[in-house]
Design a protein around this motif. Structure first.
Motif, PDB file in Angstrom:
ATOM      1  N   LEU A  13      -8.648  -1.202   4.955  1.00  0.00           N
ATOM      2  CA  LEU A  13      -7.764  -0.965   3.814  1.00  0.00           C
ATOM      3  C   LEU A  13      -8.044   0.395   3.179  1.00  0.00           C
ATOM      4  O   LEU A  13      -7.122   1.137   2.837  1.00  0.00           O
ATOM      5  CB  LEU A  13      -7.937  -2.070   2.766  1.00  0.00           C
ATOM      6  CG  LEU A  13      -7.436  -3.448   3.148  1.00  0.00           C
ATOM      7  CD1 LEU A  13      -7.759  -4.454   2.048  1.00  0.00           C
ATOM      8  CD2 LEU A  13      -5.945  -3.425   3.427  1.00  0.00           C
ATOM      9  N   PHE A  14      -9.310   0.724   3.031  1.00  0.00           N
ATOM     10  CA  PHE A  14      -9.681   2.003   2.444  1.00  0.00           C
ATOM     11  C   PHE A  14      -9.174   3.158   3.306  1.00  0.00           C
ATOM     12  O   PHE A  14      -8.609   4.126   2.796  1.00  0.00           O
ATOM     13  CB  PHE A  14     -11.199   2.077   2.267  1.00  0.00           C
ATOM     14  CG  PHE A  14     -11.658   3.359   1.657  1.00  0.00           C
ATOM     15  CD1 PHE A  14     -11.485   3.600   0.304  1.00  0.00           C
ATOM     16  CD2 PHE A  14     -12.267   4.324   2.446  1.00  0.00           C
ATOM     17  CE1 PHE A  14     -11.901   4.788  -0.263  1.00  0.00           C
ATOM     18  CE2 PHE A  14     -12.683   5.514   1.889  1.00  0.00           C
ATOM     19  CZ  PHE A  14     -12.503   5.755   0.531  1.00  0.00           C
ATOM     20  N   GLN A  15      -9.354   3.052   4.615  1.00  0.00           N
ATOM     21  CA  GLN A  15      -8.896   4.111   5.511  1.00  0.00           C
ATOM     22  C   GLN A  15      -7.375   4.251   5.471  1.00  0.00           C
ATOM     23  O   GLN A  15      -6.853   5.367   5.500  1.00  0.00           O
ATOM     24  CB  GLN A  15      -9.363   3.848   6.952  1.00  0.00           C
ATOM     25  CG  GLN A  15     -10.850   3.974   7.145  1.00  0.00           C
ATOM     26  CD  GLN A  15     -11.375   5.337   6.757  1.00  0.00           C
ATOM     27  OE1 GLN A  15     -10.774   6.368   7.065  1.00  0.00           O
ATOM     28  NE2 GLN A  15     -12.495   5.360   6.057  1.00  0.00           N
ATOM     29  N   GLN A  16      -6.674   3.147   5.394  1.00  0.00           N
ATOM     30  CA  GLN A  16      -5.217   3.205   5.285  1.00  0.00           C
ATOM     31  C   GLN A  16      -4.804   3.895   3.995  1.00  0.00           C
ATOM     32  O   GLN A  16      -3.878   4.696   3.973  1.00  0.00           O
ATOM     33  CB  GLN A  16      -4.607   1.797   5.353  1.00  0.00           C
ATOM     34  CG  GLN A  16      -4.753   1.114   6.678  1.00  0.00           C
ATOM     35  CD  GLN A  16      -4.086   1.890   7.787  1.00  0.00           C
ATOM     36  OE1 GLN A  16      -2.923   2.241   7.720  1.00  0.00           O
ATOM     37  NE2 GLN A  16      -4.842   2.183   8.833  1.00  0.00           N
ATOM     38  N   ALA A  17      -5.490   3.587   2.914  1.00  0.00           N
ATOM     39  CA  ALA A  17      -5.169   4.195   1.621  1.00  0.00           C
ATOM     40  C   ALA A  17      -5.484   5.688   1.639  1.00  0.00           C
ATOM     41  O   ALA A  17      -4.740   6.494   1.081  1.00  0.00           O
ATOM     42  CB  ALA A  17      -5.953   3.505   0.509  1.00  0.00           C
ATOM     43  N   CYS A  18      -6.574   6.085   2.277  1.00  0.00           N
ATOM     44  CA  CYS A  18      -6.971   7.497   2.327  1.00  0.00           C
ATOM     45  C   CYS A  18      -6.080   8.309   3.253  1.00  0.00           C
ATOM     46  O   CYS A  18      -6.007   9.527   3.120  1.00  0.00           O
ATOM     47  CB  CYS A  18      -8.419   7.620   2.775  1.00  0.00           C
ATOM     48  SG  CYS A  18      -9.580   7.071   1.520  1.00  0.00           S
ATOM     49  N   GLY A  19      -5.389   7.654   4.153  1.00  0.00           N
ATOM     50  CA  GLY A  19      -4.533   8.360   5.097  1.00  0.00           C
ATOM     51  C   GLY A  19      -3.201   8.784   4.531  1.00  0.00           C
ATOM     52  O   GLY A  19      -2.409   9.430   5.202  1.00  0.00           O
TER      53      GLY A  19
END
Length: 122
Positions: free
Chosen positions: A91-97
């Protein structure tokens, strides 16, 4: 029926609309409407947010349930994770992308983080 939380709802709206990075911590004793406040905010704001409250079961059961919800809400193919930490990393990686404003509007990790504090069973 949801009444008497206009001040809290307005504060959430202001924070959500802020150009700054905002973090919300909602705490209080049991049965005073913390979860309902989050649900009503998502509902009345027309935010494509994600609300999940962990159940008193195994970590993997919660991971599977939350994975299915993420796939449904965001039209992802079926997801599989080895634990809650891996799911939250995803989820964090998706948000940072995505750009910050778009991230707040479509993925809304702030609302997700708010209710992660209700995971006493992991």
């Amino acid at each position: 029926m949801f009444i008497g939380r206009e001040v809290e709802m307005e504060r959430l709206r202001r924070m959500y609309d802020s150009p700054n990075q905002e973090v919300v911590l909602i705490y209080g004793r049991r049965r005073i409407g913390k979860s309902e406040l989050i649900k009503q905010f998502l509902k009345t704001s027309k935010i494509q947010g994600l609300y999940y409250q962990c159940k008193r079961t195994t970590e993997m059961n919660n991971v599977q349930s939350l994975s299915a919800l993420i796939s449904e809400v965001y039209q992802y193919p079926p997801l599989a994770f080895t634990g809650m930490e891996k799911l939250l990393d995803f989820l964090f990686q998706q948000a940072c992308g995505t750009p910050l404003r778009r991230c707040n509007r479509t993925f809304n990790p702030t609302v997700l983080k708010t209710n992660i504090s209700t995971i006493p069973f992991l």
